[in-house]
Structure formats: C-alpha cells, structure tokens
Design an enzyme around this catalytic site. Structure first.
Site, short mmCIF file in Angstrom:
data_model
loop_
_atom_site.label_atom_id
_atom_site.label_comp_id
_atom_site.label_asym_id
_atom_site.label_seq_id
_atom_site.Cartn_x
_atom_site.Cartn_y
_atom_site.Cartn_z
N LYS A 8 0.85 -1.20 0.00
CA LYS A 8 0.00 0.00 0.00
C LYS A 8 0.88 1.24 0.00
O LYS A 8 1.49 1.59 1.01
CB LYS A 8 -0.91 0.05 1.23
CG LYS A 8 -1.99 1.12 1.04
CD LYS A 8 -2.65 1.58 2.31
CE LYS A 8 -2.02 2.80 2.91
NZ LYS A 8 -2.00 4.00 2.05
N GLU A 68 9.81 1.31 10.69
CA GLU A 68 10.82 2.33 10.42
C GLU A 68 10.12 3.68 10.52
O GLU A 68 9.29 4.02 9.68
CB GLU A 68 11.44 2.11 9.04
CG GLU A 68 12.21 0.80 8.98
CD GLU A 68 12.94 0.56 7.67
OE1 GLU A 68 12.71 1.32 6.70
OE2 GLU A 68 13.73 -0.39 7.61
N CYS A 124 13.34 11.03 6.64
CA CYS A 124 13.36 10.58 8.03
C CYS A 124 14.75 10.76 8.64
O CYS A 124 14.88 11.00 9.83
CB CYS A 124 12.97 9.11 8.10
SG CYS A 124 13.96 8.06 7.03
N GLU A 153 9.77 16.46 15.03
CA GLU A 153 10.09 16.19 13.63
C GLU A 153 9.24 17.09 12.74
O GLU A 153 8.03 16.90 12.65
CB GLU A 153 9.83 14.72 13.29
CG GLU A 153 10.23 14.40 11.86
CD GLU A 153 9.89 12.97 11.42
OE1 GLU A 153 8.77 12.52 11.66
OE2 GLU A 153 10.77 12.33 10.81
P1 NAD Z 1 2.17 8.21 7.85
O1 NAD Z 1 2.41 7.43 9.08
O2 NAD Z 1 1.15 9.29 7.88
O3 NAD Z 1 1.72 7.27 6.65
C1 NAD Z 1 2.56 6.23 6.19
C2 NAD Z 1 1.69 5.18 5.54
O4 NAD Z 1 0.85 4.59 6.53
C3 NAD Z 1 0.75 5.70 4.46
O5 NAD Z 1 0.70 4.75 3.42
C4 NAD Z 1 -0.58 5.81 5.19
O6 NAD Z 1 -1.70 5.71 4.34
C5 NAD Z 1 -0.50 4.61 6.11
N1 NAD Z 1 -1.33 4.69 7.33
C6 NAD Z 1 -1.64 5.80 8.05
N2 NAD Z 1 -2.41 5.45 9.12
C7 NAD Z 1 -2.58 4.10 9.06
C8 NAD Z 1 -3.27 3.15 9.87
N3 NAD Z 1 -3.94 3.51 10.96
N4 NAD Z 1 -3.21 1.86 9.53
C9 NAD Z 1 -2.52 1.46 8.44
N5 NAD Z 1 -1.86 2.31 7.61
C10 NAD Z 1 -1.87 3.62 7.93
O7 NAD Z 1 3.59 8.77 7.40
P2 NAD Z 1 3.93 9.72 6.16
O8 NAD Z 1 3.48 11.09 6.50
O9 NAD Z 1 3.47 9.10 4.89
O10 NAD Z 1 5.51 9.64 6.14
C11 NAD Z 1 6.32 10.50 6.85
C12 NAD Z 1 6.86 9.81 8.07
O11 NAD Z 1 7.59 8.64 7.70
C13 NAD Z 1 7.87 10.66 8.83
O12 NAD Z 1 7.63 10.56 10.20
C14 NAD Z 1 9.20 10.03 8.47
O13 NAD Z 1 10.23 10.26 9.40
C15 NAD Z 1 8.84 8.60 8.36
N6 NAD Z 1 9.83 7.87 7.56
C16 NAD Z 1 10.67 6.99 8.18
C17 NAD Z 1 11.62 6.29 7.46
C18 NAD Z 1 12.55 5.31 8.11
O14 NAD Z 1 13.16 4.52 7.42
N7 NAD Z 1 12.68 5.31 9.43
C19 NAD Z 1 11.72 6.49 6.08
C20 NAD Z 1 10.86 7.40 5.47
C21 NAD Z 1 9.91 8.07 6.23
#
Ligand code: NAD
Length: 476
Positions: A174, A250, A284, A378
């Site tokens: 997804k 992650e 991130c 963040e």
């Molecule tokens: P997000 O958590 O809002 O969404 C990530 C994904 O999760 C999306 O596909 C979203 O639709 C899905 N999602 C959201 N709520 C959900 C739920 N309740 N159940 C299942 N799926 C759900 O994050 P974002 O805004 O897309 O990404 C940014 C974040 O990702 C930042 O905090 C960043 O630091 C982190 N990030 C971490 C890494 C790493 O490797 N540690 C890499 C890239 C991004």
C-alpha cells in the site's frame, strides 16, 4: 489524464465500489491522474490474492535461482523505465526529477541486491557431539503487507518489497495516498518481468478506516513492514499484536548533525546542506538538529547560509532544479505552522521561510532554546535548528536528549573522537564525515520512537523468513 488502478491477482482493477481520488501535482497544484480509492473490501481481495499465490502458486516453490533471474529482469525493466518512474514520483510529491532518477537507480539496486543476497546467503550448521547434526533453513514467512510513506515512494517500496519477494513471500503493497503512481507502474513492470499473478499486489487508499487499517487487521497476513510516522507505528504495532505477527517499524527521526572545530569545513557544509535540504527536508534521516562547535561557528554559518541560499529552487521537472515544493498542501500547512512557534518558544530565522505556492525555502533557525519545538519535534521539512556547543560531552548529551534515535552525523578529522562519539550516540546509524551512504548488508532502523527492528541484508532475512531447525541423527 493518467489512471492508476489497484493491481490484484495480476490484473489492474478499479475499486469494488468504483470510488476514485484525484492525484495532485504539488508544483502545479492541479490533478494529473485519477487513482482508484480502495476500501476494506479491496484490501481483503488483495490479501486473498496474495494468500492464494503463496499457498498454491509457483513463487515460494520455484527456488532462489529462478526468482533471482525474474527479479533481475524486473530491475532491468526499472532501469529502462527510469524516466517514467522518476517523473511519477516528481509529479506525485514534487521531488526534483534529478533526485527522483537517483531514487530509481537505488530502487533497481534494491531489487538486484536482495535477489542476489537471498540466493547467496548461507544458512547455519551446528555440529553436535551426540551423533547428531543440526542445520537451519529459512522458509518464506507467507503474506507480507508493506505500507509505505510518500517521501521516497519508489525507493521505500522496493526497500520493503524486494527482500520479501526474494525470500519467496507474496506481498500486498500500500503506497501512501499522495504517491500512488510509481508503485502501480512498478507492479506492471513486475508482471512483465515474469513475477507470477498475485505475488505483488498494490492497493490504493488511506490509512485509518480505509485500506491501510484493513490490511493490518487481516488475519491471513503473516508480516507487516511499515515506514511512516511514529504515531502510526504505534497503531500498526497494536494491530499486529492482535494477530500475533511480527512487525517491522521504520519511523520518524530528529537527526543530530555534529560539526567539530577540526572538521573539514567544505565537506561538513556540503553534507549539512544535503542533510536537511535534499528532498526539501522530507527525509526521516534529515539532519534537522545541527550542532556547530564554538571555534568555527561564525565561519561555518557564513558558508552554510550562502550554500543554502544558492540552492536552485524551481520546477521539479527541470533537471537543473535542486529544491522543489513540499509534497502536499496539508504537509505545507504543518511545516509552516512551526514558524509561528518561534515567537512563543524563542529563536530567529536566519534565512528562508515560506515561499510561493507549496514552497518553503531552505530555512535556518538560530538561537532557539533546546526545548523549542523546532529543536525537539520532527518538522519533516527544509527547516534546520542550529545550536552552538562547547565540548564533546555536552554535545553528545544534547544529541541524545530526544525520544528518537534513527541516525546522527559527526564531522571531525580526529579519528579517536570519531569512534568515541559514534559509540556514544544513541542511533541506528551514525555517519562520520558523510551522509546517506548505505551498504544494503548493514542493519537499518531506529531506536526508541524511531522504530522497532532492523532491515537490510540478513536482518531482512530474519524478518521475512521463518527459520527452521532440522536435527538429524548421524550415528545409531
Ligand atoms: P504516515 O504514518 O502518515 O503514513 C505512512 C503510511 O501509513 C501511508 O501509506 C498511510 O496511508 C498509512 N497509514 C496511516 N495510518 C494508518 C493506519 N492507521 N493503519 C494502516 N496504515 C496507515 O507517514 P507519512 O506522513 O506518509 O511519512 C512521513 C513519516 O515517515 C515521517 O515521520 C518520516 O520520518 C517517516 N519515515 C521513516 C523512514 C525510516 O526509514 N525510518 C523512512 C521514510 C519516512
């Protein structure tokens, strides 16, 4: 207008209820594609397809060599379609196309690397004294749900899905709702490369009360690998616990970038710019807390400000652009809201601030207290909070004073200090005199609010397989 549907059981299909959502280009702020908007029913269908392909299809049974060949074919197709894949990410989230092309290169390398690693990695043998002999076998875990964020759409998807496929699992991917395009194109290429139907499924939709939540709750799923916000990670972890399945998380970060007096200054300035302004800081691993030692503070900041101000801001589709808009209007509002906190918490904008449309210019904040929100939360945008420091002990304790622990950077020419500081920093990755360089065999992941578990090389194998011990009698 382009159309991106779900890819389920080898077919591109609309949502069961016919719902769609617009795909907005953050640079033009106009719709450039229409995307199938899935619901729980579409998520269940995709999991059923992956389950069927795992339980009865050829993929888990064909062996490493055949999978390796097919995955290499997929990587070749990705390279051939690099422009199309890169432009998809650029139009979806505003990433400069030159950076998006670099992401495609790293994505096809993810596929090649894990195809080879799965085939070449050794299992363990355990010679026993008692006339017996034991060894381990790594069986594929089953159906993997991979949930990706929007900041590196293709790269994050391949980082999760490639090892899952290489070890014989089937997958439901997804992508984030803002960045559906490259995952769909990639799934088309996978079918063309010979990945069997149902092995790589893609469903589009939102997280809560939508596709994401339904995928994480489905009892037919064996593994969840998630990259995204720490708060979402907590929810997904609870869903995985309900089904007693392993989850890899992650999550977010607030990376410390420490520049000592004896650093090679041009190198430190160059990486400090990349660490927070590449991909408009939507990384991130961003070095969003910059610590500069007193002795070089003024000269470092002079050069750093010039370098930040000379980044080429503009149309992300222009190959000379270095800095594009933020990914969406919702995210733009979140990032710019931090500028209002400065008046309350303290600090001063040295350069940058809001730009046109969804742009936020490269922003350097100085003189904020360590407790200010810009120093602790963040922001996930091109905003760095700079602090000066006196000595090594102080800066290490300041760097570690965060619930996050994804990564840190250290710039120094003093070898023993480099090792000492790397050892004392609480982080999943420490870069010395560089940033963003990866070896895919090395563990990748975070401490504390930055995640649970590690991926990469054999760390990915541990997560995506079920190790089995076989004990044999040798002598009677
Ligand atoms: P997000 O958590 O809002 O969404 C990530 C994904 O999760 C999306 O596909 C979203 O639709 C899905 N999602 C959201 N709520 C959900 C739920 N309740 N159940 C299942 N799926 C759900 O994050 P974002 O805004 O897309 O990404 C940014 C974040 O990702 C930042 O905090 C960043 O630091 C982190 N990030 C971490 C890494 C790493 O490797 N540690 C890499 C890239 C991004």
């Amino acid at each position: 207008m382009d159309v991106f549907e779900h890819v389920i059981a080898g077919k591109e299909v609309p949502s069961i209820d016919g719902a769609t959502m617009p795909d907005i280009d953050p640079y033009t702020q106009e719709q450039w594609a229409t995307v199938a908007l899935g619901s729980a029913a579409d998520a269940d269908l995709a999991v059923a397809a992956a389950r069927e392909a795992f339980d009865h299809g050829p993929w888990p049974r064909m062996g490493y060599e055949k999978r390796q060949k097919i995955l290499h074919r997929l990587a070749d197709l990705m390279d051939e379609h690099a422009q199309e894949l890169a432009l998809a990410d650029t139009r979806d989230m505003g990433k400069p196309v030159t950076q998006a092309l670099h992401d495609v290169e790293r994505s096809s390398w993810n596929v090649r690397f894990f195809a080879d690693h799965a085939r070449l990695s050794m299992a363990d043998t355990y010679p026993m004294d008692s006339g017996h002999h034991a060894y381990s076998v790594h069986d594929p875990a089953g159906v993997v749900v991979a949930i990706a964020p929007w900041n590196f759409p293709l790269m994050m998807s391949t980082w999760k899905v490639a090892p899952a496929l290489a070890w014989g699992n089937t997958v439901v991917l997804k992508p984030a709702e803002d960045t559906p395009a490259s995952a769909t194109i990639w799934a088309r290429l996978a079918l063309e490369a010979g990945v069997p139907e149902g092995v790589l499924n893609v469903v589009h939709g939102f997280g809560p009360n939508s596709v994401g939540e339904a995928l994480t709750r489905n009892p037919a799923v064996d593994r969840i690998t998630f990259t995204g916000e720490s708060s979402t990670g907590r929810i997904i972890s609870a869903a995985a616990a309900a089904n007693l399945i392993p989850v890899s998380l992650e999550l977010g970060g607030k990376g410390a970038n420490i520049v000592f007096d004896d650093a090679e200054m041009d190198n430190a300035v160059r990486w400090a710019v990349q660490a927070i302004f590449r991909n408009a800081g939507q990384v991130c691993l961003a070095g969003s807390r910059l610590y500069v030692q007193n002795g070089i503070y003024d000269e470092f900041m002079r050069r750093y400000k010039i370098a930040a101000e000379s980044m080429k801001v503009g149309d992300p589709k222009d190959p000379t652009t270095e800095f594009g808009p933020l990914a969406s209007s919702v995210h733009h509002d979140k990032v710019t809201s931090y500028f209002d906190t400065i008046a309350v918490d303290g600090g001063r904008i040295l350069t940058g601030g809001s730009g046109n449309g969804l742009f936020v210019n490269p922003t350097i904040i100085v003189d904020a207290p360590a407790t200010a929100r810009v120093c602790t939360e963040e922001i996930f945008g091109p905003v760095v909070a700079v602090q000066r420091f006196d000595n090594e002990e102080d800066v290490v304790s300041a760097a570690n004073a965060t619930p996050y622990g994804l990564n840190a950077m250290v710039f120094t020419e003093n070898l023993s200090r480099a090792h000492r500081v790397a050892e004392n920093l609480k982080a999943g990755t420490v870069w010395v005199n560089c940033f963003f360089i990866r070896d895919l065999r090395a563990p990748f992941g975070g401490i504390g609010d930055s995640g649970v578990g590690r991926e990469g090389g054999n760390f990915s194998r541990e997560f995506f397989t079920e190790p089995k011990a076989v004990v044999m009698q040798i002598t009677r």
